[in-house]
Motif scaffolding. Structure first.
Motif, PDB file in Angstrom:
ATOM      1  N   LEU A  89      -1.498  -3.553   2.076  1.00 22.93           N
ATOM      2  CA  LEU A  89      -2.756  -4.177   1.650  1.00 22.93           C
ATOM      3  C   LEU A  89      -2.478  -5.631   1.285  1.00 22.93           C
ATOM      4  CD1 LEU A  89      -4.343  -1.349  -0.552  1.00 22.93           C
ATOM      5  CD2 LEU A  89      -4.400  -1.669   1.941  1.00 22.93           C
TER       6      LEU A  89
ATOM      7  N   ALA B  82      -5.215  -8.307   1.689  1.00 24.27           N
ATOM      8  CA  ALA B  82      -6.427  -9.079   1.962  1.00 24.27           C
ATOM      9  C   ALA B  82      -6.848  -9.967   0.803  1.00 24.27           C
ATOM     10  CB  ALA B  82      -7.568  -8.131   2.326  1.00 24.27           C
ATOM     11  N   GLY B  83      -6.260  -9.707  -0.363  1.00 22.57           N
ATOM     12  CA  GLY B  83      -6.721 -10.395  -1.574  1.00 22.57           C
ATOM     13  C   GLY B  83      -6.451 -11.889  -1.550  1.00 22.57           C
TER      14      GLY B  83
ATOM     15  N   GLN C  26     -10.126  -7.165   6.942  1.00 20.06           N
ATOM     16  CA  GLN C  26     -11.093  -6.765   5.920  1.00 20.06           C
ATOM     17  C   GLN C  26     -11.838  -8.038   5.523  1.00 20.06           C
ATOM     18  OE1 GLN C  26      -9.670  -5.853   1.973  1.00 20.06           O
ATOM     19  NE2 GLN C  26     -11.296  -4.365   1.585  1.00 20.06           N
TER      20      GLN C  26
ATOM     21  N   GLN D 175     -13.560  -8.398   0.563  1.00 26.15           N
ATOM     22  CA  GLN D 175     -12.652  -7.569  -0.221  1.00 26.15           C
ATOM     23  C   GLN D 175     -13.445  -6.678  -1.175  1.00 26.15           C
ATOM     24  OE1 GLN D 175     -11.243 -11.208   0.295  1.00 26.15           O
ATOM     25  NE2 GLN D 175     -10.977  -9.942   2.118  1.00 26.15           N
ATOM     26  N   LEU D 176     -13.784  -5.487  -0.665  1.00 25.40           N
ATOM     27  CA  LEU D 176     -14.642  -4.573  -1.425  1.00 25.40           C
ATOM     28  C   LEU D 176     -13.843  -3.499  -2.150  1.00 25.40           C
ATOM     29  CD1 LEU D 176     -17.513  -4.169   1.209  1.00 25.40           C
ATOM     30  CD2 LEU D 176     -17.362  -5.787  -0.702  1.00 25.40           C
ATOM     31  N   GLY D 177     -12.526  -3.675  -2.245  1.00 25.19           N
ATOM     32  CA  GLY D 177     -11.710  -2.717  -2.986  1.00 25.19           C
ATOM     33  C   GLY D 177     -10.610  -2.116  -2.126  1.00 25.19           C
ATOM     34  N   THR D 178      -9.624  -1.502  -2.822  1.00 26.14           N
ATOM     35  CA  THR D 178      -8.450  -0.973  -2.117  1.00 26.14           C
ATOM     36  C   THR D 178      -8.807   0.196  -1.193  1.00 26.14           C
ATOM     37  OG1 THR D 178      -8.003   0.303  -4.122  1.00 26.14           O
ATOM     38  CG2 THR D 178      -6.733  -1.719  -3.822  1.00 26.14           C
TER      39      THR D 178
ATOM     40  N   TYR E 215       1.728  -2.847  -1.180  1.00 35.92           N
ATOM     41  CA  TYR E 215       0.942  -4.048  -1.467  1.00 35.92           C
ATOM     42  C   TYR E 215       1.704  -5.270  -0.951  1.00 35.92           C
ATOM     43  CZ  TYR E 215      -2.088  -1.590  -4.904  1.00 35.92           C
ATOM     44  OH  TYR E 215      -2.975  -0.767  -5.534  1.00 35.92           O
TER      45      TYR E 215
ATOM     46  N   ASP F 134       1.697  -8.121  -2.076  1.00 32.47           N
ATOM     47  CA  ASP F 134       2.121  -9.025  -3.157  1.00 32.47           C
ATOM     48  C   ASP F 134       3.085  -8.348  -4.132  1.00 32.47           C
ATOM     49  OD1 ASP F 134       0.312  -7.284  -4.237  1.00 32.47           O
ATOM     50  OD2 ASP F 134      -1.109  -8.796  -4.929  1.00 32.47           O
TER      51      ASP F 134
ATOM     52  N   TYR G 198      -3.825  -1.961 -15.686  1.00 36.83           N
ATOM     53  CA  TYR G 198      -3.464  -1.007 -14.634  1.00 36.83           C
ATOM     54  C   TYR G 198      -4.335   0.239 -14.679  1.00 36.83           C
ATOM     55  CZ  TYR G 198       0.894  -3.614 -13.876  1.00 36.83           C
ATOM     56  OH  TYR G 198       1.813  -4.576 -13.590  1.00 36.83           O
ATOM     57  N   GLY G 199      -4.402   0.932 -13.539  1.00 33.12           N
ATOM     58  CA  GLY G 199      -5.024   2.252 -13.508  1.00 33.12           C
ATOM     59  C   GLY G 199      -4.134   3.246 -14.256  1.00 33.12           C
TER      60      GLY G 199
ATOM     61  N   GLU H  56      -9.260   3.568 -13.616  1.00 32.29           N
ATOM     62  CA  GLU H  56      -8.972   2.142 -13.700  1.00 32.29           C
ATOM     63  C   GLU H  56      -9.157   1.647 -15.133  1.00 32.29           C
ATOM     64  OE1 GLU H  56      -7.740   0.146 -11.129  1.00 32.29           O
ATOM     65  OE2 GLU H  56      -7.416   2.210 -10.514  1.00 32.29           O
TER      66      GLU H  56
ATOM     67  N   ASN I 188      -0.574   3.637 -12.597  1.00 39.59           N
ATOM     68  CA  ASN I 188      -0.501   3.684 -11.140  1.00 39.59           C
ATOM     69  C   ASN I 188       0.067   2.359 -10.654  1.00 39.59           C
ATOM     70  OD1 ASN I 188      -1.069   4.137  -8.387  1.00 39.59           O
ATOM     71  ND2 ASN I 188      -3.088   3.163  -8.605  1.00 39.59           N
TER      72      ASN I 188
ATOM     73  N   TYR J  14     -12.658   2.241  -4.813  1.00 43.37           N
ATOM     74  CA  TYR J  14     -11.300   2.425  -5.342  1.00 43.37           C
ATOM     75  C   TYR J  14     -10.527   3.435  -4.501  1.00 43.37           C
ATOM     76  CZ  TYR J  14     -12.853   0.586 -10.006  1.00 43.37           C
ATOM     77  OH  TYR J  14     -13.308  -0.160 -11.056  1.00 43.37           O
TER      78      TYR J  14
ATOM     79  N   THR K 191      -7.967   4.692  -5.581  1.00 41.50           N
ATOM     80  CA  THR K 191      -7.479   5.620  -6.602  1.00 41.50           C
ATOM     81  C   THR K 191      -8.415   6.811  -6.819  1.00 41.50           C
ATOM     82  OG1 THR K 191      -8.436   4.014  -8.136  1.00 41.50           O
ATOM     83  CG2 THR K 191      -6.055   4.006  -7.866  1.00 41.50           C
TER      84      THR K 191
HETATM   85  C1  UD1 Z   1      -4.863  -1.592  -8.185  1.00 35.55           C
HETATM   86  C2  UD1 Z   1      -5.136  -0.141  -8.489  1.00 35.55           C
HETATM   87  C3  UD1 Z   1      -4.630   0.167  -9.889  1.00 35.55           C
HETATM   88  C4  UD1 Z   1      -3.165  -0.189 -10.037  1.00 35.55           C
HETATM   89  C5  UD1 Z   1      -2.948  -1.631  -9.632  1.00 35.55           C
HETATM   90  C6  UD1 Z   1      -1.471  -1.936  -9.580  1.00 35.55           C
HETATM   91  C7  UD1 Z   1      -7.180   0.449  -7.300  1.00 35.55           C
HETATM   92  C8  UD1 Z   1      -8.623   0.647  -7.390  1.00 35.55           C
HETATM   93  N1  UD1 Z   1      -6.546   0.101  -8.413  1.00 35.55           N
HETATM   94  O1  UD1 Z   1      -5.574  -2.417  -9.065  1.00 35.55           O
HETATM   95  O2  UD1 Z   1      -4.800   1.546 -10.197  1.00 35.55           O
HETATM   96  O3  UD1 Z   1      -2.733   0.028 -11.363  1.00 35.55           O
HETATM   97  O4  UD1 Z   1      -3.476  -1.867  -8.317  1.00 35.55           O
HETATM   98  O5  UD1 Z   1      -1.318  -3.317  -9.415  1.00 35.55           O
HETATM   99  O6  UD1 Z   1      -6.600   0.640  -6.241  1.00 35.55           O
HETATM  100  N2  UD1 Z   1      -6.575  -5.573  -1.780  1.00 35.55           N
HETATM  101  C9  UD1 Z   1      -7.125  -5.670  -0.528  1.00 35.55           C
HETATM  102  N3  UD1 Z   1      -8.464  -5.569  -0.384  1.00 35.55           N
HETATM  103  C10 UD1 Z   1      -9.297  -5.359  -1.432  1.00 35.55           C
HETATM  104  C11 UD1 Z   1      -8.723  -5.265  -2.723  1.00 35.55           C
HETATM  105  C12 UD1 Z   1      -7.364  -5.365  -2.879  1.00 35.55           C
HETATM  106  O7  UD1 Z   1      -6.404  -5.865   0.449  1.00 35.55           O
HETATM  107  O8  UD1 Z   1     -10.499  -5.281  -1.199  1.00 35.55           O
HETATM  108  C13 UD1 Z   1      -5.120  -5.677  -1.947  1.00 35.55           C
HETATM  109  C14 UD1 Z   1      -4.702  -6.873  -2.753  1.00 35.55           C
HETATM  110  O9  UD1 Z   1      -4.444  -7.986  -1.909  1.00 35.55           O
HETATM  111  C15 UD1 Z   1      -3.438  -6.378  -3.428  1.00 35.55           C
HETATM  112  C16 UD1 Z   1      -3.677  -4.880  -3.574  1.00 35.55           C
HETATM  113  O10 UD1 Z   1      -4.690  -4.552  -2.653  1.00 35.55           O
HETATM  114  O11 UD1 Z   1      -2.305  -6.550  -2.621  1.00 35.55           O
HETATM  115  C17 UD1 Z   1      -4.110  -4.500  -4.983  1.00 35.55           C
HETATM  116  O12 UD1 Z   1      -5.216  -5.237  -5.350  1.00 35.55           O
HETATM  117  P1  UD1 Z   1      -5.385  -5.761  -6.841  1.00 35.55           P
HETATM  118  O13 UD1 Z   1      -6.741  -6.355  -6.979  1.00 35.55           O
HETATM  119  O14 UD1 Z   1      -4.208  -6.552  -7.222  1.00 35.55           O
HETATM  120  O15 UD1 Z   1      -5.251  -4.414  -7.675  1.00 35.55           O
HETATM  121  P2  UD1 Z   1      -6.361  -3.709  -8.580  1.00 35.55           P
HETATM  122  O16 UD1 Z   1      -7.508  -3.319  -7.739  1.00 35.55           O
HETATM  123  O17 UD1 Z   1      -6.581  -4.563  -9.753  1.00 35.55           O
END
Ligand code: UD1
Ligand code: CA
Length: 458
Positions: free
Chosen positions: A10, A12-13, A75, A78-81, A102, A104, A138-139, A154, A169, A197, A199
């Protein structure tokens, strides 16, 4: 044997807190983008397919990686993981396990990823979790009275009670691929962040009777992500310390393991000694007994056994033979090949030149586009004038030549074997072997000449 699997990264952020136009995953750690670190680890797990979900920065991300075996899933928003993983689904082989990484989170160790992947199967999933002193943001891993995972909540959706949970998580998980579509299609964004999410599929898996297993990394830094320049700098230091410890274990002497930077690969023989503040970039190979003084920079260099490089030397794309003495303050530029027992001293620049055994260029010289034979002595302040403003020309200095100080060799020019060039000469034509050649105005003395004297002030 591990089940064949997919890896989804992942990435896209945007990384707003980086305060940079560069997409977050392209920021360099140890000279390589965060995403490239993650992909290097991914490749070493030998998956069937690697899919990267990208978004912010658009094509800049795939262009920077340039690996045709990777599937890229856009993507756009960015509508969530969970939404991110949905974009990857069409690219995944339907069998086996899908590992989520991830882009990052660069320092997860292979053994951790292997353990996590092996813990999941066709009918179970695995989460990488860890207990943190400060789990804020964190989650949280919610467990039932038997200790089994029941869901992930979350931070922003958690009440005060759940926020007490310190097991979090990490985001890295391994999932049975054939069940993903069913779960992801049921996700909603009815939560504090209006995001889909990933998660939330944990609760669904538990409801479906799919076991959820967990494992933990050995070190906390393995799961740390980069959201700011501060975190990037912290992980850079961690990476460099890991590399330094690795070198120490191999028997390399580092005067201070906190003051070495390796941005690429550094391969050392036995009895290698490295003083403080050295930077190694690209691929650097140091043979047995090499000594590097303080504050040297080496990029894509091979150094022969027993060679000493004194402080403040800068060496790029060059090959140094055995038992050389280089520096202090030497600059050796691309295309330079030095044979054994060569000396290159202070404030000497060597570029695209071959220097044969036992030759010395000890002080304040520029040797460019040159072929220097054996046992040549290049006097202080000698300059090869290799550039006429349009083209570069070669200078050939044959074996056993002695070049007097402050000589200009105007290329193309050849100095024959055993020739001597008088100090202060400008050599524009070939100098014959074995002879003394010089170009110098005759010295004269004006007898009785008087130096002017200042008039006394009135
Ligand atoms: C997420 C988890 C959380 C966990 C945390 C660890 C979810 C809902 N939550 O949090 O439980 O404790 O990571 O760091 O999954 N990304 C995309 N597209 C999106 C959103 C995110 O590609 O639409 C990517 C980001 O670039 C990043 C990763 O997913 O590499 C995590 O995104 P980030 O926003 O950092 O994590 P949280 O959603 O805050
Ligand atoms: Ca977030």
């Amino acid at each position: 044997m591990t089940a064949p699997f997919n890896i989804v990264v992942l990435a896209a952020g945007r990384g707003t807190r980086m305060v940079s136009d560069l997409p977050k995953v392209l920021h360099p750690l140890a000279g390589k983008s965060l995403l490239a670190h993650v992909l290097d680890s991914a490749r070493q797990l030998d998956p069937l397919q690697i899919c990267v979900v990208y978004g912010y920065g658009g094509d800049a991300v795939p262009n920077a990686i340039a690996d045709t075996t990777i599937a890229w899933a856009l993507q756009a928003e960015q509508l969530g993981t969970g939404h991110a993983l949905m974009q990857a689904l069409p690219h995944l082989a339907d069998s086996g396990v899908t590992l989520i990484l991830y882009g990052d989170v660069p320092l997860t160790q292979l053994e951790t990823l292997r353990e996590l992947s092996a813990l999941a199967a066709q009918d179970s999933l695995a989460l990488l979790t860890i207990e943190l002193a400060d789990p804020t943001g964190y989650g949280r891993i919610v467990r039932d009275t038997h200790g089994a995972v029941s869901s992930i909540v979350e931070h922003k959706d958690a009440d005060a009670g759940l926020r007490e949970i310190r097991e979090i998580n990490t985001g890295l998980m391994a999932l049975p691929t054939h069940l993903l579509a069913g779960w992801l299609n049921r996700l909603s964004n009815d939560n504090a962040q209006r995001e889909y999410y990933l998660t939330d599929i944990i609760g669904m898996a538990v409801a479906d009777g799919v076991p959820v297993r967990t494992c933990s990394p050995r070190h906390e830094w393995e799961i740390l992500g980069v959201n700011s320049k501060l975190q990037l700098a912290e992980l850079e230091r961690r990476y460099q310390l890991n590399t330094a410890q690795h070198l120490l274990v191999q028997g390399v002497t580092l005067y201070d393991p906190a003051r070495i930077d390796v941005r690429g690969s550094l391969t050392c023989g036995r009895e290698v000694v490295i003083d403080v503040n050295c930077v190694f970039e690209g691929s650097v190979v140091l043979a047995d007994g090499v000594q590097i003084g303080a504050n040297c920079v080496l990029r894509d260099v091979r150094v022969g056994a027993g060679t000493q490089i004194a402080a403040f030397s800068h060496i790029v794309e060059a090959e140094l033979g055995a038992d050389n003495h280089i520096g202090p303050f030497a600059r050796i530029r691309p295309g330079s090949v030095l044979a054994a027992q060569v000396h290159v001293g202070n404030f000497v620049e060597v570029k695209n030149s071959q220097v044969d055994v036992g030759s010395k260029i000890n002080h304040l010289s520029y040797v460019g586009d040159s072929t220097v034979g054996k046992r040549v002595n290049v006097g202080a302040g000698t300059i090869t004038c290799n550039y006429d403003g349009a083209n570069k020309h070669r200078t050939v200095i044959e074996d056993d030549v002695f070049i007097g100080s402050d000589t200009q060799l105007v290329a193309p020019v050849t100095v024959g074997k055993g020739a001597t060039i008088g100090a202060g000469s400008t050599i524009t034509k070939d100098a014959p072997a074995g002879e003394l050649t010089l170009s110098r105005s005759k010295q004269l003395t004006i007898n009785g000449w008087q130096r002017p004297v200042k008039k006394p002030k009135v």
